[in-house]
Design a protein around this motif. Sequence first.
Motif, PDB file in Angstrom:
ATOM      1  N   VAL A  36       0.852  -1.205   0.000  1.00 48.55           N
ATOM      2  CA  VAL A  36       0.000   0.000   0.000  1.00 48.55           C
ATOM      3  C   VAL A  36       0.883   1.249   0.000  1.00 48.55           C
ATOM      4  CG1 VAL A  36      -1.667   1.337   1.362  1.00 48.55           C
ATOM      5  CG2 VAL A  36      -1.946  -1.144   1.147  1.00 48.55           C
ATOM      6  N   ALA A  37       1.952   1.229   0.815  1.00 47.05           N
ATOM      7  CA  ALA A  37       2.834   2.401   0.917  1.00 47.05           C
ATOM      8  C   ALA A  37       3.420   2.772  -0.448  1.00 47.05           C
ATOM      9  CB  ALA A  37       3.950   2.129   1.932  1.00 47.05           C
ATOM     10  N   ASP A  38       3.690   1.761  -1.271  1.00 45.43           N
ATOM     11  CA  ASP A  38       4.258   2.022  -2.607  1.00 45.43           C
ATOM     12  C   ASP A  38       3.332   2.881  -3.471  1.00 45.43           C
ATOM     13  OD1 ASP A  38       6.550   0.639  -2.154  1.00 45.43           O
ATOM     14  OD2 ASP A  38       5.866  -1.241  -3.076  1.00 45.43           O
ATOM     15  N   VAL A  39       2.029   2.741  -3.247  1.00 47.55           N
ATOM     16  CA  VAL A  39       1.081   3.415  -4.159  1.00 47.55           C
ATOM     17  C   VAL A  39       0.219   4.458  -3.449  1.00 47.55           C
ATOM     18  CG1 VAL A  39       0.975   1.421  -5.719  1.00 47.55           C
ATOM     19  CG2 VAL A  39      -0.660   1.573  -3.826  1.00 47.55           C
ATOM     20  N   ILE A  40       0.569   4.784  -2.205  1.00 43.75           N
ATOM     21  CA  ILE A  40      -0.320   5.655  -1.420  1.00 43.75           C
ATOM     22  C   ILE A  40      -0.247   7.121  -1.869  1.00 43.75           C
ATOM     23  CG2 ILE A  40       1.188   6.272   0.541  1.00 43.75           C
ATOM     24  CD1 ILE A  40      -1.375   5.347   2.270  1.00 43.75           C
ATOM     25  N   ASP A  41       0.643   7.422  -2.784  1.00 37.93           N
ATOM     26  CA  ASP A  41       0.682   8.782  -3.341  1.00 37.93           C
ATOM     27  C   ASP A  41      -0.237   8.900  -4.568  1.00 37.93           C
ATOM     28  OD1 ASP A  41       2.202   7.055  -4.827  1.00 37.93           O
ATOM     29  OD2 ASP A  41       3.848   8.456  -5.167  1.00 37.93           O
ATOM     30  N   ARG A  42      -0.985   7.803  -4.823  1.00 39.89           N
ATOM     31  CA  ARG A  42      -1.911   7.824  -5.958  1.00 39.89           C
ATOM     32  C   ARG A  42      -3.336   7.567  -5.468  1.00 39.89           C
ATOM     33  NH1 ARG A  42       1.657   3.348  -8.703  1.00 39.89           N
ATOM     34  NH2 ARG A  42       3.458   4.205  -7.633  1.00 39.89           N
ATOM     35  N   VAL A 110       0.065   4.884  11.421  1.00 36.40           N
ATOM     36  CA  VAL A 110      -0.380   4.166  10.224  1.00 36.40           C
ATOM     37  C   VAL A 110      -1.914   4.102  10.194  1.00 36.40           C
ATOM     38  CG1 VAL A 110      -0.425   1.861   9.138  1.00 36.40           C
ATOM     39  CG2 VAL A 110       1.742   2.834   9.919  1.00 36.40           C
ATOM     40  N   ASP A 111      -2.480   3.892  11.367  1.00 32.52           N
ATOM     41  CA  ASP A 111      -3.942   3.813  11.506  1.00 32.52           C
ATOM     42  C   ASP A 111      -4.601   5.139  11.103  1.00 32.52           C
ATOM     43  OD1 ASP A 111      -5.340   1.596  12.281  1.00 32.52           O
ATOM     44  OD2 ASP A 111      -5.984   2.519  14.159  1.00 32.52           O
ATOM     45  N   ARG A 112      -4.058   6.222  11.656  1.00 32.13           N
ATOM     46  CA  ARG A 112      -4.623   7.558  11.409  1.00 32.13           C
ATOM     47  C   ARG A 112      -4.526   7.914   9.926  1.00 32.13           C
ATOM     48  NH1 ARG A 112      -2.688  12.619  10.897  1.00 32.13           N
ATOM     49  NH2 ARG A 112      -0.501  12.026  11.195  1.00 32.13           N
ATOM     50  N   LEU A 113      -3.321   7.745   9.356  1.00 28.87           N
ATOM     51  CA  LEU A 113      -3.120   8.124   7.958  1.00 28.87           C
ATOM     52  C   LEU A 113      -3.853   7.158   7.019  1.00 28.87           C
ATOM     53  CD1 LEU A 113       0.654   9.102   8.168  1.00 28.87           C
ATOM     54  CD2 LEU A 113      -1.303  10.649   7.945  1.00 28.87           C
ATOM     55  N   GLY A 114      -3.862   5.885   7.386  1.00 27.90           N
ATOM     56  CA  GLY A 114      -4.576   4.894   6.569  1.00 27.90           C
ATOM     57  C   GLY A 114      -6.062   5.199   6.533  1.00 27.90           C
ATOM     58  N   CYS A 122      -6.851  10.252  -0.838  1.00 17.34           N
ATOM     59  CA  CYS A 122      -5.511  10.791  -1.112  1.00 17.34           C
ATOM     60  C   CYS A 122      -4.885  11.310   0.178  1.00 17.34           C
ATOM     61  CB  CYS A 122      -5.573  11.912  -2.151  1.00 17.34           C
ATOM     62  SG  CYS A 122      -6.488  13.324  -1.564  1.00 17.34           S
ATOM     63  N   LEU A 123      -3.555  11.467   0.139  1.00 10.01           N
ATOM     64  CA  LEU A 123      -2.820  12.016   1.289  1.00 10.01           C
ATOM     65  C   LEU A 123      -1.908  13.123   0.793  1.00 10.01           C
ATOM     66  CD1 LEU A 123      -1.547   8.889   3.328  1.00 10.01           C
ATOM     67  CD2 LEU A 123      -3.496  10.379   3.871  1.00 10.01           C
ATOM     68  N   SER A 124      -1.618  14.078   1.664  1.00  8.99           N
ATOM     69  CA  SER A 124      -0.652  15.123   1.310  1.00  8.99           C
ATOM     70  C   SER A 124       0.733  14.487   1.202  1.00  8.99           C
ATOM     71  CB  SER A 124      -0.630  16.214   2.390  1.00  8.99           C
ATOM     72  OG  SER A 124      -0.062  15.672   3.567  1.00  8.99           O
ATOM     73  N   SER A 125       1.636  15.193   0.575  1.00  5.96           N
ATOM     74  CA  SER A 125       2.987  14.653   0.393  1.00  5.96           C
ATOM     75  C   SER A 125       3.681  14.366   1.737  1.00  5.96           C
ATOM     76  CB  SER A 125       3.754  15.654  -0.461  1.00  5.96           C
ATOM     77  OG  SER A 125       4.952  15.141  -0.823  1.00  5.96           O
ATOM     78  N   PRO A 126       3.618  15.276   2.735  1.00  6.49           N
ATOM     79  CA  PRO A 126       4.235  14.938   4.031  1.00  6.49           C
ATOM     80  C   PRO A 126       3.583  13.709   4.687  1.00  6.49           C
ATOM     81  CG  PRO A 126       3.725  17.290   3.923  1.00  6.49           C
ATOM     82  CD  PRO A 126       3.122  16.667   2.704  1.00  6.49           C
ATOM     83  N   ASP A 127       2.266  13.591   4.517  1.00  7.74           N
ATOM     84  CA  ASP A 127       1.586  12.419   5.097  1.00  7.74           C
ATOM     85  C   ASP A 127       2.003  11.122   4.393  1.00  7.74           C
ATOM     86  OD1 ASP A 127       0.316  13.889   7.013  1.00  7.74           O
ATOM     87  OD2 ASP A 127      -1.636  13.948   6.000  1.00  7.74           O
ATOM     88  N   VAL A 128       2.206  11.206   3.086  1.00  9.40           N
ATOM     89  CA  VAL A 128       2.696  10.031   2.350  1.00  9.40           C
ATOM     90  C   VAL A 128       4.056   9.615   2.909  1.00  9.40           C
ATOM     91  CG1 VAL A 128       3.641   9.270   0.122  1.00  9.40           C
ATOM     92  CG2 VAL A 128       1.429  10.435   0.199  1.00  9.40           C
ATOM     93  N   ASP A 129       4.939  10.603   3.126  1.00 14.26           N
ATOM     94  CA  ASP A 129       6.270  10.298   3.674  1.00 14.26           C
ATOM     95  C   ASP A 129       6.156   9.678   5.063  1.00 14.26           C
ATOM     96  OD1 ASP A 129       7.421  11.275   1.440  1.00 14.26           O
ATOM     97  OD2 ASP A 129       8.025  13.203   2.314  1.00 14.26           O
ATOM     98  N   ASP A 130       5.288  10.267   5.908  1.00 14.81           N
ATOM     99  CA  ASP A 130       5.133   9.745   7.271  1.00 14.81           C
ATOM    100  C   ASP A 130       4.594   8.312   7.249  1.00 14.81           C
ATOM    101  OD1 ASP A 130       6.078  12.079   8.318  1.00 14.81           O
ATOM    102  OD2 ASP A 130       4.113  12.892   8.871  1.00 14.81           O
ATOM    103  N   PHE A 131       3.622   8.063   6.382  1.00 15.00           N
ATOM    104  CA  PHE A 131       3.059   6.714   6.283  1.00 15.00           C
ATOM    105  C   PHE A 131       4.150   5.733   5.868  1.00 15.00           C
ATOM    106  CE2 PHE A 131       0.926   3.171   4.187  1.00 15.00           C
ATOM    107  CZ  PHE A 131      -0.160   2.920   5.006  1.00 15.00           C
ATOM    108  N   ARG A 132       4.923   6.105   4.861  1.00 16.71           N
ATOM    109  CA  ARG A 132       5.970   5.198   4.363  1.00 16.71           C
ATOM    110  C   ARG A 132       7.037   4.938   5.412  1.00 16.71           C
ATOM    111  NH1 ARG A 132       6.244   7.697  -1.787  1.00 16.71           N
ATOM    112  NH2 ARG A 132       4.614   6.326  -2.626  1.00 16.71           N
ATOM    113  N   LYS A 133       7.414   5.985   6.135  1.00 19.40           N
ATOM    114  CA  LYS A 133       8.451   5.807   7.169  1.00 19.40           C
ATOM    115  C   LYS A 133       7.945   4.882   8.281  1.00 19.40           C
ATOM    116  CE  LYS A 133      10.702  10.211   6.742  1.00 19.40           C
ATOM    117  NZ  LYS A 133      10.462  11.569   7.139  1.00 19.40           N
TER     118      LYS A 133
END
Length: 190
Positions: A36-42, A110-114, A122-133
Amino acid sequence: MPVQIGAPTHNFTDPTGLLTDCHRRVEMFPGTLETVADVIDRPATEETRRGLESALRYFAQAAPKHTADEEESLFPRLRQIHDPEIESAFSKLDHLEDEHRWAAPLHAEVDRLGAQYLLTGCLSSPDVDDFRKAVASLASMYKQHISVEDSLVFPLAARMLSDVEKMAIAEEMARRRQVRVVTEISTGRK
Ligand SMILES: [Fe+2]
Ligand SMILES: [Fe+2]
Protein backbone atom coordinates in the motif's frame (compact mmCIF):
# COMPACT_ATOMS: atom_id res chain seq x y z
CA MET A 1 -11.54 -29.68 19.07
CA PRO A 2 -8.47 -28.56 17.18
CA VAL A 3 -9.00 -24.80 16.99
CA GLN A 4 -6.39 -22.94 15.02
CA ILE A 5 -5.24 -19.36 15.14
CA GLY A 6 -3.58 -18.22 11.94
CA ALA A 7 -2.20 -20.87 9.58
CA PRO A 8 -3.87 -24.25 10.20
CA THR A 9 -0.81 -25.96 11.59
CA HIS A 10 -1.03 -26.18 15.37
CA ASN A 11 -3.83 -26.48 17.91
CA PHE A 12 -4.31 -25.69 21.58
CA THR A 13 -2.24 -28.65 22.72
CA ASP A 14 0.72 -26.65 21.47
CA PRO A 15 0.36 -22.96 22.43
CA THR A 16 3.86 -21.99 21.32
CA GLY A 17 3.09 -23.62 17.96
CA LEU A 18 -0.07 -21.49 17.82
CA LEU A 19 1.97 -18.38 18.58
CA THR A 20 4.29 -19.31 15.71
CA ASP A 21 1.23 -19.65 13.47
CA CYS A 22 0.19 -16.14 14.54
CA HIS A 23 3.60 -14.92 13.39
CA ARG A 24 2.97 -16.15 9.87
CA ARG A 25 0.00 -13.76 9.80
CA VAL A 26 1.89 -10.95 11.51
CA GLU A 27 4.53 -11.29 8.78
CA MET A 28 1.93 -11.07 6.04
CA PHE A 29 0.35 -7.76 7.05
CA PRO A 30 3.45 -5.52 7.16
CA GLY A 31 4.02 -6.80 3.60
CA THR A 32 0.49 -5.68 2.71
CA LEU A 33 1.17 -2.27 4.26
CA GLU A 34 4.42 -1.99 2.29
CA THR A 35 2.52 -2.71 -0.94
CA VAL A 36 0.00 0.00 0.00
CA ALA A 37 2.83 2.40 0.92
CA ASP A 38 4.26 2.02 -2.61
CA VAL A 39 1.08 3.42 -4.16
CA ILE A 40 -0.32 5.65 -1.42
CA ASP A 41 0.68 8.78 -3.34
CA ARG A 42 -1.91 7.82 -5.96
CA PRO A 43 -5.72 7.56 -5.87
CA ALA A 44 -6.82 4.39 -4.10
CA THR A 45 -7.83 1.40 -6.22
CA GLU A 46 -10.31 -1.14 -4.92
CA GLU A 47 -7.49 -3.63 -4.37
CA THR A 48 -5.42 -1.11 -2.37
CA ARG A 49 -8.44 -0.25 -0.26
CA ARG A 50 -9.15 -3.90 0.52
CA GLY A 51 -5.51 -4.60 1.44
CA LEU A 52 -5.27 -1.53 3.64
CA GLU A 53 -8.56 -2.24 5.39
CA SER A 54 -7.59 -5.83 6.14
CA ALA A 55 -4.14 -4.86 7.46
CA LEU A 56 -5.53 -2.05 9.65
CA ARG A 57 -8.21 -4.40 10.97
CA TYR A 58 -5.64 -7.10 11.72
CA PHE A 59 -3.35 -4.76 13.65
CA ALA A 60 -6.27 -3.19 15.52
CA GLN A 61 -8.07 -6.40 16.50
CA ALA A 62 -5.93 -9.53 16.24
CA ALA A 63 -2.37 -8.33 16.88
CA PRO A 64 -3.15 -6.99 20.39
CA LYS A 65 -4.36 -10.49 21.34
CA HIS A 66 -1.04 -11.93 20.20
CA THR A 67 0.84 -9.34 22.26
CA ALA A 68 -1.31 -10.20 25.28
CA ASP A 69 -0.62 -13.92 24.70
CA GLU A 70 3.06 -13.16 25.03
CA GLU A 71 3.07 -10.48 27.71
CA GLU A 72 0.31 -11.81 29.95
CA SER A 73 0.48 -15.57 29.41
CA LEU A 74 3.86 -16.70 28.12
CA PHE A 75 6.57 -14.31 29.34
CA PRO A 76 5.42 -14.18 32.99
CA ARG A 77 5.46 -17.99 33.19
CA LEU A 78 8.93 -18.13 31.71
CA ARG A 79 10.12 -15.55 34.23
CA GLN A 80 8.91 -17.80 37.05
CA ILE A 81 11.22 -20.63 36.02
CA HIS A 82 14.56 -20.47 37.78
CA ASP A 83 16.90 -21.88 35.22
CA PRO A 84 20.14 -20.32 33.93
CA GLU A 85 19.05 -20.68 30.30
CA ILE A 86 15.76 -18.87 30.93
CA GLU A 87 17.42 -16.27 33.12
CA SER A 88 19.88 -15.48 30.34
CA ALA A 89 16.90 -14.98 27.99
CA PHE A 90 15.29 -12.43 30.36
CA SER A 91 17.03 -9.49 28.71
CA LYS A 92 15.60 -10.65 25.40
CA LEU A 93 12.12 -10.82 26.94
CA ASP A 94 12.52 -7.28 28.27
CA HIS A 95 13.64 -6.11 24.85
CA LEU A 96 10.71 -7.83 23.12
CA GLU A 97 8.28 -6.09 25.47
CA ASP A 98 10.02 -2.76 24.77
CA GLU A 99 9.50 -3.36 21.06
CA HIS A 100 5.79 -4.02 21.62
CA ARG A 101 5.61 -0.57 23.30
CA TRP A 102 7.79 1.05 20.63
CA ALA A 103 5.48 -0.18 17.85
CA ALA A 104 2.31 1.33 19.38
CA PRO A 105 2.75 4.97 18.24
CA LEU A 106 3.85 3.80 14.78
CA HIS A 107 0.69 1.72 14.50
CA ALA A 108 -1.34 4.72 15.65
CA GLU A 109 0.27 6.81 12.90
CA VAL A 110 -0.38 4.17 10.22
CA ASP A 111 -3.94 3.81 11.51
CA ARG A 112 -4.62 7.56 11.41
CA LEU A 113 -3.12 8.12 7.96
CA GLY A 114 -4.58 4.89 6.57
CA ALA A 115 -8.08 5.86 7.75
CA GLN A 116 -7.65 9.31 6.22
CA TYR A 117 -6.58 7.77 2.90
CA LEU A 118 -9.57 5.43 2.93
CA LEU A 119 -11.89 8.34 3.67
CA THR A 120 -10.56 10.94 1.23
CA GLY A 121 -8.74 8.77 -1.33
CA CYS A 122 -5.51 10.79 -1.11
CA LEU A 123 -2.82 12.02 1.29
CA SER A 124 -0.65 15.12 1.31
CA SER A 125 2.99 14.65 0.39
CA PRO A 126 4.23 14.94 4.03
CA ASP A 127 1.59 12.42 5.10
CA VAL A 128 2.70 10.03 2.35
CA ASP A 129 6.27 10.30 3.67
CA ASP A 130 5.13 9.74 7.27
CA PHE A 131 3.06 6.71 6.28
CA ARG A 132 5.97 5.20 4.36
CA LYS A 133 8.45 5.81 7.17
CA ALA A 134 6.16 4.30 9.80
CA VAL A 135 5.44 1.24 7.64
CA ALA A 136 9.13 0.69 6.85
CA SER A 137 10.05 0.91 10.55
CA LEU A 138 7.31 -1.52 11.55
CA ALA A 139 8.19 -3.99 8.79
CA SER A 140 11.83 -4.05 9.78
CA MET A 141 11.07 -4.34 13.50
CA TYR A 142 8.61 -7.20 13.01
CA LYS A 143 11.10 -9.13 10.91
CA GLN A 144 13.78 -9.30 13.58
CA HIS A 145 11.32 -9.38 16.53
CA ILE A 146 9.59 -12.45 15.12
CA SER A 147 12.90 -14.08 14.35
CA VAL A 148 14.01 -13.79 18.02
CA GLU A 149 10.70 -15.15 19.29
CA ASP A 150 10.54 -18.01 16.80
CA SER A 151 14.17 -19.07 17.10
CA LEU A 152 14.84 -18.49 20.80
CA VAL A 153 11.83 -17.77 23.03
CA PHE A 154 9.23 -20.19 21.71
CA PRO A 155 11.54 -23.23 21.48
CA LEU A 156 12.73 -22.47 25.02
CA ALA A 157 9.14 -22.23 26.23
CA ALA A 158 8.19 -25.46 24.45
CA ARG A 159 11.04 -27.24 26.25
CA MET A 160 10.83 -25.65 29.71
CA LEU A 161 7.13 -25.14 30.44
CA SER A 162 5.17 -27.98 31.97
CA ASP A 163 2.11 -29.39 30.25
CA VAL A 164 -0.04 -27.80 32.96
CA GLU A 165 1.46 -24.39 32.22
CA LYS A 166 1.00 -24.92 28.48
CA MET A 167 -2.62 -25.85 29.03
CA ALA A 168 -3.15 -22.71 31.13
CA ILE A 169 -1.60 -20.59 28.36
CA ALA A 170 -3.78 -22.29 25.76
CA GLU A 171 -6.91 -21.63 27.82
CA GLU A 172 -6.00 -17.97 28.23
CA MET A 173 -5.37 -17.67 24.47
CA ALA A 174 -8.72 -19.29 23.74
CA ARG A 175 -10.51 -16.99 26.20
CA ARG A 176 -9.03 -13.93 24.46
CA ARG A 177 -10.57 -15.21 21.22
CA GLN A 178 -13.77 -16.38 22.85
CA VAL A 179 -13.33 -19.99 21.76
CA ARG A 180 -13.50 -23.04 23.98
CA VAL A 181 -10.62 -25.46 24.30
CA VAL A 182 -11.65 -29.08 24.46
CA THR A 183 -8.46 -31.05 24.55
CA GLU A 184 -6.66 -33.53 26.70
CA ILE A 185 -3.03 -33.31 27.53
CA SER A 186 -1.15 -35.09 30.21
CA THR A 187 -0.08 -33.25 33.34
CA GLY A 188 3.32 -32.89 34.90
CA ARG A 189 6.47 -31.12 33.79
CA LYS A 190 8.04 -32.42 30.63
FE1 LIG B 1 6.29 -10.20 20.48
FE1 LIG C 1 5.15 -12.57 18.71
